[in-house]
Design a protein around this motif. Sequence first.
Motif, PDB file in Angstrom:
ATOM      1  N   ASP A 126       0.832  -1.191   0.000  1.00 44.12           N
ATOM      2  CA  ASP A 126       0.000   0.000   0.000  1.00 44.12           C
ATOM      3  C   ASP A 126       0.866   1.240   0.000  1.00 44.12           C
ATOM      4  O   ASP A 126       1.782   1.353   0.771  1.00 44.12           O
ATOM      5  N   ARG A 127       0.568   2.138  -0.873  1.00 44.46           N
ATOM      6  CA  ARG A 127       1.211   3.442  -0.774  1.00 44.46           C
ATOM      7  C   ARG A 127       0.556   4.155   0.402  1.00 44.46           C
ATOM      8  O   ARG A 127      -0.495   3.749   0.895  1.00 44.46           O
ATOM      9  N   LEU A 128       1.124   5.251   0.809  1.00 44.94           N
ATOM     10  CA  LEU A 128       0.437   6.079   1.783  1.00 44.94           C
ATOM     11  C   LEU A 128      -0.961   6.229   1.238  1.00 44.94           C
ATOM     12  O   LEU A 128      -1.133   6.625   0.096  1.00 44.94           O
ATOM     13  N   ASP A 152      -3.469   7.582   0.175  1.00 43.79           N
ATOM     14  CA  ASP A 152      -3.661   8.268  -1.096  1.00 43.79           C
ATOM     15  C   ASP A 152      -2.680   9.425  -1.076  1.00 43.79           C
ATOM     16  O   ASP A 152      -2.893  10.411  -0.385  1.00 43.79           O
ATOM     17  N   ARG A 196      -1.846  11.870  -2.841  1.00 39.55           N
ATOM     18  CA  ARG A 196      -2.255  13.245  -3.138  1.00 39.55           C
ATOM     19  C   ARG A 196      -2.968  13.868  -1.947  1.00 39.55           C
ATOM     20  O   ARG A 196      -2.811  15.046  -1.672  1.00 39.55           O
ATOM     21  N   ALA A 197      -3.734  13.032  -1.283  1.00 37.93           N
ATOM     22  CA  ALA A 197      -4.513  13.559  -0.168  1.00 37.93           C
ATOM     23  C   ALA A 197      -3.590  14.090   0.919  1.00 37.93           C
ATOM     24  O   ALA A 197      -3.947  14.990   1.655  1.00 37.93           O
ATOM     25  N   ARG A 198      -2.401  13.509   1.014  1.00 42.39           N
ATOM     26  CA  ARG A 198      -1.529  13.874   2.107  1.00 42.39           C
ATOM     27  C   ARG A 198      -0.429  14.829   1.680  1.00 42.39           C
ATOM     28  O   ARG A 198       0.393  15.232   2.467  1.00 42.39           O
ATOM     29  N   GLU A 199      -0.409  15.156   0.415  1.00 45.42           N
ATOM     30  CA  GLU A 199       0.668  16.003  -0.039  1.00 45.42           C
ATOM     31  C   GLU A 199       0.406  17.453   0.304  1.00 45.42           C
ATOM     32  O   GLU A 199      -0.708  17.878   0.494  1.00 45.42           O
ATOM     33  N   ALA A 228       0.399  12.809  -9.415  1.00 44.00           N
ATOM     34  CA  ALA A 228       0.430  11.401  -9.026  1.00 44.00           C
ATOM     35  C   ALA A 228       0.438  10.492 -10.256  1.00 44.00           C
ATOM     36  O   ALA A 228       0.020  10.877 -11.335  1.00 44.00           O
ATOM     37  N   THR A 229       0.916   9.351 -10.024  1.00 47.31           N
ATOM     38  CA  THR A 229       1.016   8.355 -11.068  1.00 47.31           C
ATOM     39  C   THR A 229      -0.290   8.175 -11.817  1.00 47.31           C
ATOM     40  O   THR A 229      -1.331   8.067 -11.226  1.00 47.31           O
TER      41      THR A 229
END
Lengths: 341, 677
Positions: free
Chosen positions: A300-302, A304, A306-309, A322-323
């Motif tokens: 699992d990536r973090l 999501d 983008r949500a955490r960026e 994002a990818t």
Amino acid sequence: MARQQPAGPPPAPIVQRLTIRYAKRGRMRFASHRDVARAIERGVRKAGVPVAYSAGFSPHPKISYVGGAPTGAASEAEYLEISLTQRCEPAEVGRVLDGALPDGIDVIEVAEVDGKLATAQLAASEWEVVWPGVAADAAARAAEVFLAAPSAEVERLTSKGLRRVDARAAVVSLSVERRGEAGSASECAILRMIVRQMTPAVRPEDILAALRQASSLAPSAPPVVTRLSQGPLAEAAEVTAGPGSAPAGSGEPGSGPAPSVGQTARPSTDKAMCLTAGNAMVASAVQARANEQLSRGTRDRLADPRAREPYGRDCPDARNRATESTTQFQRSTDWTRFGPQ
Amino acid sequence: MSVQSVYSSLETLLPLVRKPVQYVGGELNSVVKDWDSAEVRWALMYPDAYEVGVPNQGVQILYEVLNEREGVLAERTYSVWPDLEQLMREHGVPQFTVDAHRPVRAFDVLGVSFATELGYTNLLTALDLAAIPLSAADRTLDDPVVLAGGHAAFNPEPIAEFIDGAVLGDGEQAVLAITDQVRAWKRDGRPGGRDGLLLALATRCGVYVPRFYDVSYRPDGAIAAVVPNRPGVPRSVAKHTVTDLDSWPYPSKPLVPVAESVHERFSVEIFRGCTRGCRFCQAGMITRPVRERSITTIGEMAERGLAASGFTEVGLLSLSSADHSEIDQIATDLADRYEGTNTGLSLPSTRVDAFNITLANELSRNGRRSGLTFAPEGGTDRIRKVINKMVTEEDLISTVSTAYANGWRQVKLYFMCGLPTETDEDVLAIARVAHRVIEAGRKASGRRDIRCTVSIGGFVPKPHTPFQWAAQCDYQTVDARLKALGAAMRADRGYGSSIGFRYHDGQPSMVEGLLSRGDRRVAKVIRAVWEAGGRFDGWSEYFSYELWESCAATALADDGVDLAWYTTRERPYSEVLPWDHLDAGLDRDWLWGDWQAAIGASGAEEVEDCRWTPCFECGVCPAMGTQIETGPTGARLLPLTVLGRTPAPGAEQSGDEVLAVVGASAVRGGAGSGERA
């Protein structure tokens, strides 16, 4: 709706299973078991070990981890089981994998699992705790009180909130030694304990919390915890758990009772026996339960990214978006760097 | 004078903080060199959390370029979270590098890479924890030279007080030139002290040293002039441009963190620069011209990077990856090479008009077709003309239809809100676009379980772009439009569950706007916010608009300017912009002409891409002595020779095979699978 299956042939079959004992040392003690699992999966790829993959759209390497030491605890006895698609010399797998892992995640021993997966459980661990600033005598008295008690409930803050566990129920044996001159600033209590695997898990920190409840101890720094060995728990071991078995803090190394579980003979039925723990215990087998949860979790990536960026990611200049299209190629695995000879 | 590791004192704090592994280093391919035998020592900082900073390409490239050099040592440092910051202050542990846990103050140079301006308060935290004076003027020979780099360094004026210098543009050659200068200065006994070194960097290495320029202001608050105050210092400082990317194939030994990070992949930068000419895009303006890496080098870098890291994914990185002249070939050949190895390929940035289904199929050969992402940026054809993003709605609908018809289930669309000339209608139109996308997708795929996610962020005008003169939209308007858009999205229940809507509110964009187009007076605001506890401004859980607003009001009171003056005010042609003395190569009059073309009364005019139309004279190539470097080269990636693919007959049964490891990397060449190293 019907789930699509990926095109291409199914993954290569498993021809060999290996059990690997590895250590988590030095600064790597701060790695969580997800961190360690991720490092090992990358190490396996980097080393070119012909690991088997699961089928499906996002294949996972078939590696099972058994109850990893908690974040912050070092370990000399972590275990995993890996499935291979080509037969390999276990010692050689250990050598190349060790070379591909970060310093501090070190392969100690590799052995083949014969036939069916081993069924015996890693029922208990032996832990060493270096407790800075705690007088050995005081720690020994606390241990005596703790061992004499029928139970010792402690609270721990987990991700699911406050949990209560009975620390006493998990402790098979507990002894105390002294490091440094008694009464000096450098004095440390060294605790050795054999702790049963339980659900919910009792960690060394829970036992230390219970000891601090039992008597006022004032450590000068957080404890340094190391798992020394893991293995099955012999019935004989239970007798050492009785009250009064905690030795006084004499300062004599080894004055505590030898962890009698160490003398447990290997179960004769266990044909898959392959690892000998260097210390007091014998890991006659590795828990058969494949820790699928963990192996998936490492992918699992973090949740999501983008949500955490930071906000900056959405600004016109941070086009590192994002990818978009990520995928896995998953025909039969073939290995470029492992030959049959 | 040797330097002690602070690890032993840090170690006792780590059990008390969140995710301690981010502070211990020990990444695969990290390097610890001997301190005493190094003549020049760099600490490289990414001023954000480790999980964001460690995958940063810029830092990884410089780390490797510097450490490859004899007598040069480079280590990395990242922002520590407030929990550790507090403990470090209590226990006197200084800002440290993660490689050898050396105190940052002991280094010769502290290089800080700013991808976004929201890292400025984190710079102050790091300086303060390192016991380096915040103001450059207060530093002594015992303090490192603090240099800023990254895109934000194209207007470093808001942090001019805190840095000794800024390096504009590509860092690969610049850090080596700086290193040589520092080495010579140290060998010669530090002539001229700190000032002497900075003068040498300014005159010989193309480093912008703010203290060598005096800024004066007019009564109305605008800048009167920026004038050099030392002989030999250039009036205008030019950016650095690396040409021939094939001769700089970095990173070759990617850092593989033990902690989880935001990008878990090996990234190959397939080209640098972009001339699509999107008027809002600072990256596309300041990184010109386009310089491609050849397909051959890309293949070699992917091979080496994967072998050195164990990563399972290769990211083909650039500002618009589908624009590489040989992207189809690259995707096909890499897909061929890594077929059957569970290695993924990803393209982080795709244009609607450059995307084609063949490319998408190669990227996802045999694999998941979960999501594709496009960035139309504006909701109507009109606003897309204003920003020069020449993609029509019909292009978008036809592209997504093809994608849905070919098995993709999810499309993500990125938009911006608050663009110049934008009306409520331009934003509300995004809902219509999303509905059309879903409708087209359901028709093309014959399924109802397809999805579309709309993600929208606030527009911030940036220096060195045609929009550098624009008024930033106030956050109240942005928030109102986003609210109305959300309502419009949900209005039609037939689409409701198929559309996801994600947005950021407008307030952080105002602060980003202040820091992007600010001048030296903004330093007082940054310092005040930091002193009041401002940290990690890029993170919504730490960001406080109220704090910035009140600090701006107080700190700027004497200057007769305010937050609105810096953000929502349109600038006239005649105004001296804080970054006018910093040269990205772009002709100021060309930028102004492009700005006027965007907002022309008779509708916006479009500008083509100079890669396939004649030069439109943005000025970069003649100013910087560079030229477009693109393919196609016509080269192909040959298959990697597979060693030991076929086990010797009977080996399976004999039970005594010995594992053979045949070299660190497979032999390349056309001889086929029989070849052995």
